[in-house]
Design a protein around this motif. Structure first.
Motif, PDB file in Angstrom:
ATOM      1  N   GLY A 170      14.946 -11.768 -40.568  1.00 27.71           N
ATOM      2  CA  GLY A 170      14.098 -12.675 -41.569  1.00 27.71           C
ATOM      3  C   GLY A 170      13.785 -13.901 -41.034  1.00 27.71           C
ATOM      4  N   THR A 171      13.910 -14.844 -42.058  1.00 27.39           N
ATOM      5  CA  THR A 171      13.200 -16.402 -41.665  1.00 27.39           C
ATOM      6  C   THR A 171      14.843 -17.166 -41.092  1.00 27.39           C
ATOM      7  N   LEU A 172      14.408 -17.670 -39.822  1.00 28.10           N
ATOM      8  CA  LEU A 172      15.688 -18.250 -39.267  1.00 28.10           C
ATOM      9  C   LEU A 172      15.095 -19.700 -39.278  1.00 28.10           C
ATOM     10  N   GLU A 173      16.296 -20.795 -39.496  1.00 29.04           N
ATOM     11  CA  GLU A 173      15.962 -22.217 -39.580  1.00 29.04           C
ATOM     12  C   GLU A 173      16.788 -22.777 -38.328  1.00 29.04           C
ATOM     13  N   ILE A 174      16.015 -23.492 -37.439  1.00 21.51           N
ATOM     14  CA  ILE A 174      16.713 -23.860 -36.228  1.00 21.51           C
ATOM     15  C   ILE A 174      16.732 -25.463 -36.338  1.00 21.51           C
ATOM     16  N   ASP A 175      17.624 -25.999 -35.875  1.00 22.63           N
ATOM     17  CA  ASP A 175      17.732 -27.378 -35.805  1.00 22.63           C
ATOM     18  C   ASP A 175      16.821 -27.836 -34.546  1.00 22.63           C
ATOM     19  N   GLN A 176      15.865 -28.722 -34.819  1.00 24.64           N
ATOM     20  CA  GLN A 176      14.659 -29.267 -33.978  1.00 24.64           C
ATOM     21  C   GLN A 176      15.528 -29.765 -32.572  1.00 24.64           C
ATOM     22  N   SER A 177      16.616 -30.421 -32.739  1.00 24.96           N
ATOM     23  CA  SER A 177      17.397 -30.801 -31.443  1.00 24.96           C
ATOM     24  C   SER A 177      18.100 -29.789 -30.606  1.00 24.96           C
ATOM     25  N   ALA A 178      18.000 -28.661 -31.009  1.00 27.65           N
ATOM     26  CA  ALA A 178      18.583 -27.546 -30.125  1.00 27.65           C
ATOM     27  C   ALA A 178      17.532 -26.801 -29.731  1.00 27.65           C
ATOM     28  N   ILE A 179      16.063 -27.027 -29.660  1.00 30.65           N
ATOM     29  CA  ILE A 179      15.022 -26.521 -28.876  1.00 30.65           C
ATOM     30  C   ILE A 179      14.648 -27.227 -27.748  1.00 30.65           C
ATOM     31  N   VAL A 180      14.633 -26.244 -26.512  1.00 29.01           N
ATOM     32  CA  VAL A 180      14.229 -26.998 -25.112  1.00 29.01           C
ATOM     33  C   VAL A 180      12.729 -26.704 -24.889  1.00 29.01           C
ATOM     34  N   ALA A 181      12.328 -25.459 -25.338  1.00 34.31           N
ATOM     35  CA  ALA A 181      11.100 -24.970 -25.197  1.00 34.31           C
ATOM     36  C   ALA A 181      10.463 -24.349 -26.356  1.00 34.31           C
ATOM     37  N   ARG A 214       7.398 -18.177 -29.683  1.00 34.84           N
ATOM     38  CA  ARG A 214       8.603 -18.156 -28.743  1.00 34.84           C
ATOM     39  C   ARG A 214       9.292 -19.370 -28.950  1.00 34.84           C
ATOM     40  N   ILE A 215      10.672 -19.576 -29.078  1.00 33.88           N
ATOM     41  CA  ILE A 215      11.453 -20.761 -29.327  1.00 33.88           C
ATOM     42  C   ILE A 215      12.597 -20.395 -28.016  1.00 33.88           C
ATOM     43  N   GLU A 216      12.772 -21.299 -27.178  1.00 38.00           N
ATOM     44  CA  GLU A 216      14.053 -21.291 -26.478  1.00 38.00           C
ATOM     45  C   GLU A 216      14.994 -22.235 -26.599  1.00 38.00           C
ATOM     46  N   LEU A 217      16.255 -21.997 -26.877  1.00 42.01           N
ATOM     47  CA  LEU A 217      17.292 -22.996 -27.302  1.00 42.01           C
ATOM     48  C   LEU A 217      18.101 -23.582 -26.163  1.00 42.01           C
ATOM     49  N   ARG A 218      18.786 -24.537 -26.372  1.00 42.89           N
ATOM     50  CA  ARG A 218      19.801 -25.076 -25.413  1.00 42.89           C
ATOM     51  C   ARG A 218      20.770 -24.063 -24.843  1.00 42.89           C
ATOM     52  N   ASP A 219      21.401 -23.177 -25.498  1.00 45.03           N
ATOM     53  CA  ASP A 219      22.185 -22.085 -25.070  1.00 45.03           C
ATOM     54  C   ASP A 219      21.757 -20.902 -24.271  1.00 45.03           C
ATOM     55  N   GLY A 220      20.409 -21.163 -24.138  1.00 46.02           N
ATOM     56  CA  GLY A 220      19.617 -20.189 -23.455  1.00 46.02           C
ATOM     57  C   GLY A 220      19.094 -18.850 -24.310  1.00 46.02           C
ATOM     58  N   SER A 221      19.516 -18.772 -25.792  1.00 44.29           N
ATOM     59  CA  SER A 221      18.960 -17.944 -26.334  1.00 44.29           C
ATOM     60  C   SER A 221      17.370 -18.168 -26.649  1.00 44.29           C
ATOM     61  N   ILE A 222      16.742 -16.994 -26.952  1.00 42.24           N
ATOM     62  CA  ILE A 222      15.177 -16.733 -27.058  1.00 42.24           C
ATOM     63  C   ILE A 222      15.121 -16.052 -28.507  1.00 42.24           C
ATOM     64  N   VAL A 223      14.109 -16.881 -29.136  1.00 38.34           N
ATOM     65  CA  VAL A 223      13.957 -16.367 -30.366  1.00 38.34           C
ATOM     66  C   VAL A 223      12.346 -16.049 -30.563  1.00 38.34           C
ATOM     67  N   MET A 224      12.135 -14.765 -30.868  1.00 36.62           N
ATOM     68  CA  MET A 224      10.562 -14.301 -30.893  1.00 36.62           C
ATOM     69  C   MET A 224      10.169 -13.966 -32.325  1.00 36.62           C
ATOM     70  N   GLY A 225       9.064 -14.654 -32.806  1.00 33.05           N
ATOM     71  CA  GLY A 225       8.671 -14.160 -34.046  1.00 33.05           C
ATOM     72  C   GLY A 225       7.319 -14.958 -34.424  1.00 33.05           C
ATOM     73  N   THR A 226       7.222 -15.300 -35.770  1.00 32.80           N
ATOM     74  CA  THR A 226       6.129 -15.979 -36.263  1.00 32.80           C
ATOM     75  C   THR A 226       6.349 -17.432 -36.761  1.00 32.80           C
ATOM     76  N   PHE A 227       5.781 -18.283 -36.171  1.00 34.76           N
ATOM     77  CA  PHE A 227       6.265 -19.587 -36.822  1.00 34.76           C
ATOM     78  C   PHE A 227       5.746 -20.022 -38.159  1.00 34.76           C
ATOM     79  N   GLN A 228       6.503 -20.511 -39.185  1.00 33.98           N
ATOM     80  CA  GLN A 228       6.312 -20.757 -40.492  1.00 33.98           C
ATOM     81  C   GLN A 228       6.232 -22.254 -40.712  1.00 33.98           C
ATOM     82  N   ASP A 229       7.059 -23.178 -40.206  1.00 34.46           N
ATOM     83  CA  ASP A 229       7.209 -24.573 -40.833  1.00 34.46           C
ATOM     84  C   ASP A 229       7.938 -25.283 -39.824  1.00 34.46           C
ATOM     85  N   ALA A 230       7.937 -26.452 -39.861  1.00 34.62           N
ATOM     86  CA  ALA A 230       8.815 -27.666 -39.264  1.00 34.62           C
ATOM     87  C   ALA A 230       8.881 -29.036 -40.123  1.00 34.62           C
TER      88      ALA A 230
END
Length: 273
Positions: free
Chosen positions: A59-70, A30-46
């Motif tokens: 599919g595979t989403l690529e998220i900026d690390q700076s946009a993640i709060v939890a 689970r990944i929670e973003l600054r805008d309140g969005s929640i992304v559920m899935g299987t972690f791949q890489d950082a």
């Protein structure tokens, strides 16, 4: 009949419960973003300030690390931090942009200090990362003019945390109506010593031949200093400048040797794949 139906519904209810329980038992990251969005899935890489997560819906989403709060990752991980620490942990919890690490009670890390997750061995100083390309082309045309064109290129790179080896070779041979009108090749080899930050220094050698420019062989050897300006795969740019001792052997003209300056600029991008 009533007793049979009761047993049947009881059995079905038990089966449904078992399926539901097995579904909830599956680990979901689970990944929670600054805008309140929640992304559920299987972690791949950082790596490189990006986190990749595989989702069932996009599919595979690529998220900026700076946009993640939890973030919550259930699988075992290896973390590489900015200070060089390498941590092996059974899962990962991120809350308020801070890493929750039970085995590191005396050390707190911010999410921004995380360099990469599950690094390759070479990223930990063990061995080299290898890459390269090879291409070959031949074109033949018939008509009023008979043409044959041959082109080739080879390039390879071996890179570690402290140094880098590079080699390349390319050339072409062209004919028109059985008469050769181009024949040339170039080969280069370089060694770079990586310094702190984006700077590096190194030495290189090269050799080239262009028979239709009266050049039998030109060789050069010398040191240089370089800098990486951009390193993102979407756009990478580096430049070098230095000195070289050059010798030139001509087919007809007088041979010569001299000290010269060199420069080299390399740009590449994976924007189009």
């Amino acid at each position: 009949m009533h007793a049979l139906n009761s047993r049947f519904y009881t059995a079905c209810s038990t089966l449904v419960c078992a399926l539901l329980l097995s579904g909830t038992a599956a680990a979901v990251d689970r990944i929670e973003l600054r805008d309140g969005s929640i992304v559920m899935g299987t972690f791949q890489d950082a790596d490189g300030g990006k986190v990749k997560i595989e989702t069932a819906y996009a599919g595979t989403l690529e998220i900026d690390q700076s946009a993640i709060v939890a973030m919550t990752v259930e699988s075992d991980l290896v973390l590489q931090m900015e200070d060089g620490s390498v941590l092996e942990i059974p899962g990962l919890e991120v809350a308020d942009e801070q890493l929750t690490l039970e085995q590191q009670a005396n050390k707190n890390y911010a999410l921004a200090e995380l360099t990469r997750i599950n690094p390759e061995p070479w990223e930990l100083g063990d061995g080299y990362n290898f890459g390269g390309l090879a291409s070959f082309g031949y074109d033949s045309q018939s008509g009023n003019t008979e043409t044959d064109e041959l082109t080739y290129r080879f390039e390879t790179r071996w890179e570690s945390l402290v140094d880098r080896y590079r080699a390349e070779a390319y050339g072409e041979i062209n004919e028109a109506n059985g008469i050769k009108n181009a024949e040339n090749w170039t080969a280069r080899g370089r060694y770079d010593r990586i310094q702190t930050g984006d700077w590096y220094w190194g030495g290189g050698v090269s050799a080239e031949q262009d028979l239709f420019a009266d050049l039998d062989l030109r060789t050069s050897i010398g040191p240089y200093i370089g800098r990486k300006f951009f390193t993102d795969p979407v756009f990478a740019l580096e430049a070098e400048t230095g000195l070289a001792y050059i010798t030139e052997d001509f087919i007809s003209d007088e041979d010569r040797e001299y000290l010269g300056s060199t420069w080299d600029v390399r740009m590449q991008s994976n924007y189009l794949g």
